[in-house]
Scaffold this motif. Sequence first.
Motif, short mmCIF file in Angstrom:
data_model
loop_
_atom_site.label_atom_id
_atom_site.label_comp_id
_atom_site.label_asym_id
_atom_site.label_seq_id
_atom_site.Cartn_x
_atom_site.Cartn_y
_atom_site.Cartn_z
N ILE A 10 0.86 -1.18 0.00
CA ILE A 10 0.00 0.00 0.00
C ILE A 10 0.90 1.23 0.00
N ALA A 12 0.96 5.85 -1.13
CA ALA A 12 0.30 7.06 -1.60
C ALA A 12 1.22 7.77 -2.58
N SER A 27 -4.21 6.79 -3.60
CA SER A 27 -3.75 5.67 -2.79
C SER A 27 -3.22 4.60 -3.73
N THR A 29 -1.86 0.56 -4.48
CA THR A 29 -1.76 -0.85 -4.11
C THR A 29 -0.75 -1.50 -5.04
N SER A 103 1.57 -3.57 3.63
CA SER A 103 0.42 -3.23 4.45
C SER A 103 0.31 -4.15 5.66
N ARG A 185 -5.10 3.00 7.23
CA ARG A 185 -4.93 4.35 6.69
C ARG A 185 -5.28 5.41 7.73
N VAL A 187 -6.37 9.35 7.24
CA VAL A 187 -6.73 10.15 6.08
C VAL A 187 -7.57 11.37 6.45
N GLU A 221 -3.19 11.70 3.07
CA GLU A 221 -3.24 10.26 2.80
C GLU A 221 -1.99 9.62 3.40
N MET A 223 -0.38 5.87 5.69
CA MET A 223 -0.55 4.46 5.92
C MET A 223 0.28 4.00 7.11
N GLY A 239 3.39 8.96 4.56
CA GLY A 239 2.38 9.39 3.62
C GLY A 239 2.68 10.74 3.02
#
Length: 260
Positions: A10, A12, A27, A29, A103, A185, A187, A221, A223, A239
Amino acid sequence: MTKLEGKRLIGAYLRQVTVTEGYDMFSITGVPRNSGLPRNLNFDDSKIRRLSQLSEGGFSGSRRSTITPRAGFPKSDTLPAVYDMTYRAERIDYAGPLVVGTSAAGFEIPTTGRALYSGPVQLSLNLFLEDGTVESSAAQGRFNADIGYGSGRALFSISALETTDGNALPFESLTWANLGVCGTRVVSSGQGNIKVVTEEGRKVSPFITGRSVVPARSNFESMQFANQDRPAPPEAFGGIFSIESDVGTLSAVFLSDNSP
């Protein structure tokens, strides 16, 4: 823990069209290779596939993409890490900072208590002047994040700022309160309370130091990244954020010290 939960990436990405001063935030992945570093990255409707490692430590892939370690952050052979990513799509060139890591799984996120993180942060301020030119400044500092798992709220602050390029920033510290904790997250999409303060303790806008209030939109954003010894609570946090108005933009990228 499933294989997917243990290896999913994960992150940003704060994307900027190279001919404008505005930002898009995504975001990220992705899928790692055996080393844990990125192999494929997915964001928005774009996919950067077949990332291969370069001798100088970066990556190259499809869509004329390059991902290179960002200066000012520790270089590492493992994730999480901070990169500068450029790519081209539909004849448009994009660039910006990327924070990516493994993640944490949902069950590894505590439901009570809190986590404290700190580390380096880099800020970029662009002011749009009346003659049509742009005045740019860059600075580095330290951030602190207080993540409350029971309340589902987080507090993020920046201090100890030092100018690295251009004029000094018109503020000494920044605090972003009431961020939302959503699983891994942390956010804010136009939410939260932002306070920017001068060295004298006066609250100001990040763009104008006078009394005028400048309307702005803000996005945050970030993580929580997986612990190296799993299963366990997250051990790293990083982030990006952006604050945009008609007279300027302020953006930042950050990653905690306790990252590998």
